[in-house]
Design a protein around this motif. Structure first.
Motif, PDB file in Angstrom:
ATOM      1  N   GLY A 145       0.796  -1.222   0.000  1.00 53.93           N
ATOM      2  CA  GLY A 145       0.000   0.000   0.000  1.00 53.93           C
ATOM      3  C   GLY A 145       0.830   1.274   0.000  1.00 53.93           C
ATOM      4  N   TRP A 146       2.097   1.187   0.381  1.00 53.44           N
ATOM      5  CA  TRP A 146       2.892   2.421   0.350  1.00 53.44           C
ATOM      6  C   TRP A 146       3.703   2.554  -0.945  1.00 53.44           C
ATOM      7  N   LEU A 147       3.583   1.579  -1.855  1.00 50.01           N
ATOM      8  CA  LEU A 147       4.288   1.679  -3.139  1.00 50.01           C
ATOM      9  C   LEU A 147       3.562   2.643  -4.078  1.00 50.01           C
ATOM     10  N   ARG A 148       4.336   3.341  -4.920  1.00 45.74           N
ATOM     11  CA  ARG A 148       3.744   4.145  -5.990  1.00 45.74           C
ATOM     12  C   ARG A 148       4.321   3.626  -7.303  1.00 45.74           C
ATOM     13  N   ASP A 149       3.718   4.020  -8.409  1.00 44.90           N
ATOM     14  CA  ASP A 149       4.208   3.504  -9.687  1.00 44.90           C
ATOM     15  C   ASP A 149       5.673   3.857  -9.931  1.00 44.90           C
ATOM     16  N   ASP A 150       6.127   5.003  -9.406  1.00 46.51           N
ATOM     17  CA  ASP A 150       7.515   5.393  -9.658  1.00 46.51           C
ATOM     18  C   ASP A 150       8.470   4.929  -8.550  1.00 46.51           C
ATOM     19  N   THR A 151       7.996   4.073  -7.642  1.00 45.84           N
ATOM     20  CA  THR A 151       8.880   3.570  -6.593  1.00 45.84           C
ATOM     21  C   THR A 151       9.857   2.551  -7.183  1.00 45.84           C
ATOM     22  N   VAL A 152      11.134   2.768  -6.934  1.00 45.69           N
ATOM     23  CA  VAL A 152      12.148   1.838  -7.413  1.00 45.69           C
ATOM     24  C   VAL A 152      12.004   0.520  -6.649  1.00 45.69           C
ATOM     25  N   VAL A 153      11.915  -0.590  -7.370  1.00 50.58           N
ATOM     26  CA  VAL A 153      11.872  -1.897  -6.718  1.00 50.58           C
ATOM     27  C   VAL A 153      13.257  -2.537  -6.766  1.00 50.58           C
ATOM     28  N   CYS A 154      13.861  -2.557  -7.966  1.00 47.53           N
ATOM     29  CA  CYS A 154      15.222  -3.089  -8.116  1.00 47.53           C
ATOM     30  C   CYS A 154      16.191  -1.913  -8.093  1.00 47.53           C
ATOM     31  N   ARG A 155      17.018  -1.848  -7.056  1.00 54.72           N
ATOM     32  CA  ARG A 155      17.940  -0.716  -6.896  1.00 54.72           C
ATOM     33  C   ARG A 155      18.999  -0.703  -7.994  1.00 54.72           C
ATOM     34  N   CYS A 156      19.473  -1.882  -8.415  1.00 53.07           N
ATOM     35  CA  CYS A 156      20.558  -1.944  -9.405  1.00 53.07           C
ATOM     36  C   CYS A 156      20.094  -1.432 -10.760  1.00 53.07           C
ATOM     37  N   GLU A 157      18.980  -1.984 -11.243  1.00 54.45           N
ATOM     38  CA  GLU A 157      18.517  -1.657 -12.588  1.00 54.45           C
ATOM     39  C   GLU A 157      17.505  -0.518 -12.579  1.00 54.45           C
ATOM     40  N   GLU A 158      17.163  -0.030 -11.406  1.00 54.52           N
ATOM     41  CA  GLU A 158      16.208   1.071 -11.238  1.00 54.52           C
ATOM     42  C   GLU A 158      14.847   0.762 -11.863  1.00 54.52           C
ATOM     43  N   THR A 159      14.461  -0.497 -11.797  1.00 59.25           N
ATOM     44  CA  THR A 159      13.135  -0.889 -12.280  1.00 59.25           C
ATOM     45  C   THR A 159      12.089  -0.449 -11.264  1.00 59.25           C
ATOM     46  N   THR A 160      11.042   0.218 -11.757  1.00 56.58           N
ATOM     47  CA  THR A 160      10.015   0.717 -10.841  1.00 56.58           C
ATOM     48  C   THR A 160       8.883  -0.301 -10.672  1.00 56.58           C
ATOM     49  N   TYR A 161       8.094  -0.058  -9.646  1.00 50.33           N
ATOM     50  CA  TYR A 161       6.913  -0.878  -9.381  1.00 50.33           C
ATOM     51  C   TYR A 161       5.964  -0.810 -10.581  1.00 50.33           C
ATOM     52  N   GLY A 162       5.803   0.403 -11.147  1.00 53.59           N
ATOM     53  CA  GLY A 162       4.929   0.576 -12.304  1.00 53.59           C
ATOM     54  C   GLY A 162       5.382  -0.285 -13.472  1.00 53.59           C
ATOM     55  N   ARG A 163       6.682  -0.319 -13.682  1.00 53.18           N
ATOM     56  CA  ARG A 163       7.229  -1.107 -14.794  1.00 53.18           C
ATOM     57  C   ARG A 163       6.978  -2.606 -14.564  1.00 53.18           C
ATOM     58  N   VAL A 164       7.150  -3.051 -13.352  1.00 57.69           N
ATOM     59  CA  VAL A 164       6.895  -4.465 -13.057  1.00 57.69           C
ATOM     60  C   VAL A 164       5.435  -4.793 -13.353  1.00 57.69           C
ATOM     61  N   ARG A 165       4.529  -3.909 -12.922  1.00 55.58           N
ATOM     62  CA  ARG A 165       3.100  -4.160 -13.159  1.00 55.58           C
ATOM     63  C   ARG A 165       2.774  -4.174 -14.645  1.00 55.58           C
ATOM     64  N   GLU A 166       3.419  -3.219 -15.362  1.00 48.17           N
ATOM     65  CA  GLU A 166       3.209  -3.121 -16.797  1.00 48.17           C
ATOM     66  C   GLU A 166       3.644  -4.420 -17.488  1.00 48.17           C
ATOM     67  N   VAL A 167       4.810  -4.918 -17.095  1.00 50.78           N
ATOM     68  CA  VAL A 167       5.322  -6.147 -17.722  1.00 50.78           C
ATOM     69  C   VAL A 167       4.387  -7.315 -17.430  1.00 50.78           C
ATOM     70  N   VAL A 168       3.877  -7.364 -16.213  1.00 46.75           N
ATOM     71  CA  VAL A 168       2.949  -8.440 -15.872  1.00 46.75           C
ATOM     72  C   VAL A 168       1.703  -8.343 -16.746  1.00 46.75           C
ATOM     73  N   GLU A 169       1.204  -7.116 -16.941  1.00 49.45           N
ATOM     74  CA  GLU A 169       0.013  -6.934 -17.771  1.00 49.45           C
ATOM     75  C   GLU A 169       0.282  -7.277 -19.230  1.00 49.45           C
ATOM     76  N   LEU A 170       1.422  -6.789 -19.726  1.00 48.44           N
ATOM     77  CA  LEU A 170       1.748  -7.002 -21.138  1.00 48.44           C
ATOM     78  C   LEU A 170       1.980  -8.465 -21.464  1.00 48.44           C
ATOM     79  N   THR A 171       2.701  -9.144 -20.587  1.00 48.56           N
ATOM     80  CA  THR A 171       3.099 -10.514 -20.914  1.00 48.56           C
ATOM     81  C   THR A 171       2.165 -11.537 -20.296  1.00 48.56           C
ATOM     82  N   GLY A 172       1.333 -11.074 -19.381  1.00 42.48           N
ATOM     83  CA  GLY A 172       0.429 -11.988 -18.703  1.00 42.48           C
ATOM     84  C   GLY A 172       1.163 -13.003 -17.851  1.00 42.48           C
TER      85      GLY A 172
END
Ligand SMILES: Cc1cc2nc3c(=O)[nH]c(=O)nc-3n(C[C@H](O)[C@H](O)[C@H](O)COP(=O)(O)OP(=O)(O)OC[C@H]3O[C@@H](n4cnc5c(N)ncnc54)[C@H](O)[C@@H]3O)c2cc1C
Ligand code: FES
Lengths: 505, 102
Positions: free
Chosen positions: A376-403
Motif C-alpha cells: 500500500g505504500w508503493l507508488r508507480d515510480d517507486t524503485v523496486v530493483c535498486r541496481c537496474e532502477e526498475t520501478t513498481y509501475g514497470r513491473v506491473r506493466e510487464v505483468v500486464e503485457l506478458t500476462g
C-alpha cells in the motif's frame, strides 16, 4: 583425521570450528571479511584497536575466548579475506573455489579446497522492503548503520530515523546513540496486538531465553535514557530530498501493515535506517544441493546435517535465531562434522540451548513477520530493483503485457533483479509482488524440502574478474588449507586471527 | 555535514589514536584514519554519495554496508567495481566516481 572446512566466521562458524577441532578434526575456518566475528561481533580493525571494544558488544568475552582458542589450536587454520566464490559437486564430494586477498582486488590468490566435511555458516543480511525514495543517499539498511557504528565508529547521520520490523531495530538505535547521533524515533511496523501475541503467548520460552531478553532490556533502557520514542504500528512510507535525504514521511499501519490514510506526518532527518528482517545467504548451500524449508532456510536435522552428505549448516542460514542460537548450532554442527557424537558433552548442552533460542525465533517471526499490506505504500515510480532502477509501475506493466507471473520471465523483460547484486536486494520482494498480496505460502517461493527457487540461485557468489578466472589453473588443490598451503599464500592477506584488544568486559 | 566519524578523543569505545591517511576522491583529498574502509573514510568526512547509476543517472553511496547490495561501487587506482564498504583505504588511494556498473 577428518578435514573439516567451515565457511563463515560469525558466531556459528567460530563455534563450529572450535567444536570440530575439539572432536579431533583438522579444521580450516575461512571468511571473506578480513577479521573474525561475523556480523554480531563486527569490531574496529587491528589497525585501530579499541581500548573498550566490549562496550559495543554483548558477549565480547565469548568472542575473545573463541578467537584465542582457534588462533592457538594446532589443528586449526584461520583464513581471513578468503571469499568462496563458487561451490561445485564432483564424484560425490564438494569443491570450494576461493579467492584470497583484497575484496574485489585484481590479484587475488586462487585456492581450491575439497574437504571431507563442510560446515556452512554464511549468515544473513537484512532485508528492506522498498518505499518511495529508498534509493536516495542517506537511506540505509539498519544493518549498514550497525556495521558502520561498530566497525568504523561512523554515524550515518546526526538526526536519524530507525524503522522497519523486529527486535534488531533496538540494538541499531542503541549503537547510533553510542556514536552521539540523535535517534528521532524508532518505528516498528508490528502493532501492539500482534507483538503481544507473539511475545507473550508462550512465556516459558521467554524465560528460557533470559540472556536475550536481558540484552533487549538493555537496549530499551538506552532508548529510555535518551528519551527515544519506540512507536509500534508505524512505518516510514517515503523518504524525501533532492539528491539526498532530508525528511521522511511516517504513517500509522493497520494490522496488515497497510498505511492508514490521513495519518502521515513529515519528520526531518538526515538519515533513515530501515530493515524488515533478515534473509539467509544461501548461495553455497543451494550450489551444494541442500534442501530448503518452505520459508527458505537450509533444512537441517538434529545434528545440523543438511540433506547433502558431508554438508552441515549452522547459524542464520538455518533460521533467524540470533547469536545464542548460532553459537549452539555451530557447536552441534562442528562436533557432528568432525565425526563426534553430538548427543554428549558440550554439544548436548548446546542442543538444549538451541531449542530455547529457536522458540524465541518463532516468536520474533510471529510478532514481526512481514504482512502483505505493505504494498500500500508503493507508488508507480517507486524503485523496486535498486541496481537496474526498475520501478513498481514497470513491473506491473510487464505483468500486464506478458500476462506472466513467473519471476524469471518478468525479470528478463523488466530487468529487475539482473544487476550486480544478483537480486539479493529485490528478489524476494519481486516474487511477493508477483504472487500477490496474501499469497504468503506461495510467496515464500519454496516447497518444504524442495529445490531452491530460481531467485535464490547464484552460481557465482560474487563477481570474479576475468583475469582471475584465467589464472585459475595455477591453483593449489588440497583437502584442507594446511599450514603449508596457507604459508605459500601471500602473508599480507593473513592478518593474525588475533583480535584487537579491548577489555573484554 | 551529515554522516561523521566519532572523534577518537570523545569515543567511549576508546579507539587507538588516529593514524591519518589521505585518499584522493575525484581529484580532491579526503582525510581518514588507517583501518577505515573507503566508504568509512567518505562517510566519516560527511560524503554520502559517490556513484552515478547507469540507467537513471542517480546518486548512490552505501546502502547495505556489508558487501551485498553493490550500490557503493567505485574505481580504485584504476580498477573498476570495487565495493567501497569492504575495501580498506590505503594512503594515497585514487578513488574515481563510476558512472554505472556496466
Ligand atoms: C549488518 C548486520 C549487523 C548485525 N548486527 C547485529 C547485532 O548487533 N546484534 C544482533 O543481535 N544481531 C545482529 N545481526 C544479526 C546477525 O545476523 C546474528 O546476530 C549473527 O551474527 C548470526 O551469526 P551467524 O554466525 O549465523 O552469521 P554471521 O555473523 O552473519 O557470519 C557469517 C559470515 O560468513 C561470511 N561469508 C558469507 N558468505 C561467504 C562466502 N561465500 N565466502 C566466505 N565467507 C562468507 C560472512 O563474511 C560473515 O562473516 C546483524 C546482522 C547484519 C546483517
Ligand atoms: S554498501 Fe552494499 S555493497 Fe557496499
Amino acid at each position: 583425521m577428518r578435514d573439516v572446512v567451515v565457511v563463515g566466521a560469525g558466531p556459528a562458524g567460530l563455534a563450529a570450528a572450535r567444536a570440530a577441532a575439539s572432536a579431533g578434526a583438522l579444521v580450516t575456518l575461512l571468511d571473506a571479511a578480513d577479521g573474525l566475528g561475523g556480523q554480531y561481533w563486527r569490531h574496529l580493525p587491528a589497525e585501530r584497536p579499541a581500548g573498550r571494544e566490549g562496550l559495543l558488544h554483548h558477549k565480547w568475552a565469548t568472542f575473545g575466548e573463541l578467537s584465542d582458542v582457534l588462533r592457538e589450536h594446532p589443528a586449526v587454520t584461520v583464513l581471513p579475506s578468503a571469499q568462496v566464490w563458487s561451490l561445485e559437486r564432483h564424484d560425490g564430494g564438494i569443491r570450494l573455489n576461493i579467492l584470497v586477498g583484497e575484496p574485489d582486488g585484481a590479484g587475488r590468490q586462487a585456492l581450491v579446497l575439497e574437504p571431507d566435511a563442510l560446515v556452512l555458516a554464511t549468515g544473513a543480511h537484512d532485508r528492506t522492503l522498498p518505499f518511495p525514495g529508498w534509493q536516495l543517499p542517506g537511506v540505509y539498511s539498519a544493518g549498514a548503520a550497525q556495521a558502520l557504528a561498530k566497525g568504523e565508529r561512523v554515524a550515518v547521520g546526526r538526526r536519524v530515523v530507525v524503522a522497519g520490523a523486529g527486535p534488531f531495530l533496538l540494538p541499531v538505535a542503541s549503537s547510533l546513540l553510542q556514536t552521539g547521533a540523535t535517534v528521532v524515533g524508532v518505528h516498528e511496523a508490528g502493532r501492539i496486538g500482534s507483538l503481544a501475541r507473539g511475545w507473550l503467548n508462550r512465556p516459558w520460552e521467554l524465560a528460557g531465553a533470559a540472556g536475550k531478553a536481558g540484552e533487549l532490556a538493555g537496549y530499551v533502557g538506552d532508548l529510555l535514557r535518551h528519551r527515544v520514542r519506540w512507536r509500534p504500528g508505524e512505518a516510514v512510507v517515503a523518504a524525501h530530498g533532492d539528491g539526498q535525504v532530508d525528511a521522511v514521511t511516517v504513517a500509522r499501519l493497520d494490522e496488515r501493515w497497510a498505511p492508514v490514510a490521513g495519518t502521515e506526518r513529515r519528520v526531518e532527518a538526515d538519515a533513515v535506517c530501515v530493515s524488515h528482517g533478515f534473509t539467509p545467504r544461501l548461495e553455497l548451500a543451494i550450489a551444494a544441493g541442500c534442501d530448503l524449508s518452505s520459508s527458505r532456510f537450509v533444512l537441517v536435522d538434529d545434528t545440523q546435517a543438511t540433506s547433502v552428505r558431508g554438508v552441515w549448516a549452522a547459524g542464520e542460514i538455518t533460521g533467524i535465531g540470533g547469536a545464542d542460537a548460532a553459537l549452539a548450532e555451530g557447536t552441534v554442527a562442528g562436533t557432528a562434522a568432525a565425526g563426534g557424537n553430538a548427543g554428549t558433552g558440550t554439544a548436548r548442552a548446546a542442543l538444549r540451548a538451541r531449542s530455547r533460542a529457536r522458540g524465541f525465533a518463532a516468536r520474533i517471526e510471529a510478532a514481526h513477520g512481514i504482512r502483505p499490506g505493505w504494498t500500500g505504500w508503493l507508488r508507480d515510480d517507486t524503485v523496486v530493483c535498486r541496481c537496474e532502477e526498475t520501478t513498481y509501475g514497470r513491473v506491473r506493466e510487464v505483468v500486464e503485457l506478458t500476462g506472466s507471473h513467473e519471476a524469471r520471465s518478468v525479470k528478463l523483460t523488466s530487468r529487475a533483479g539482473l544487476g550486480p547484486c544478483q537480486a539479493r536486494m529485490c528478489g524476494r520482494t519481486l516474487q511477493e509482488l508477483l504472487d500477490g498480496p496474501g499469497a504468503r505460502g506461495r510467496a515464500a517461493g519454496g516447497v518444504e524440502g524442495g529445490p531452491a527457487p530460481t531467485v535464490d540461485r547464484r552460481p557465482f557468489v560474487v563477481p570474479v574478474r576475468l583475469g582471475e578466472l584465467a589464472a585459475l589453473p595455477a591453483t593449489s588443490t588440497s583437502r584442507t588449507a594446511t599450514s603449508r598451503t596457507a604459508s605459500a599464500l601471500p602473508t599480507a592477506s593473513f592478518p593474525s586471527a588475533s583480535q584487537p584488544g579491548g577489555d573484554r568486559t | 555535514m551529515t554522516s561523521y566519524r566519532v572523534p577518537a578523543a570523545s569515543d567511549p569505545a576508546r579507539p587507538a589514536a588516529d593514524r591519518p591517511l589521505t585518499i584522493v576522491v575525484d581529484g580532491e583529498p579526503v582525510a581518514g584514519t588507517a583501518g577505515q574502509t573507503i566508504a568509512g573514510v567518505l562517510l566519516g568526512a560527511g560524503r554520502r554519495e559517490w556513484r552515478t547509476t547507469a540507467a537513471g543517472g542517480a546518486p548512490r553511496g552505501v546502502f547495505c554496508g556489508i558487501g551485498v547490495c553493490f550500490d557503493c561501487l567505485v574505481e580504485v587506482n584504476g580498477l573498476r567495481d570495487v565495493r567501497a564498504c569492504l575495501r580498506r583505504a590505503q594512503d594515497g588511494d585514487v578513488v574515481t566516481r563510476q558512472g554505472g556498473t556496466r
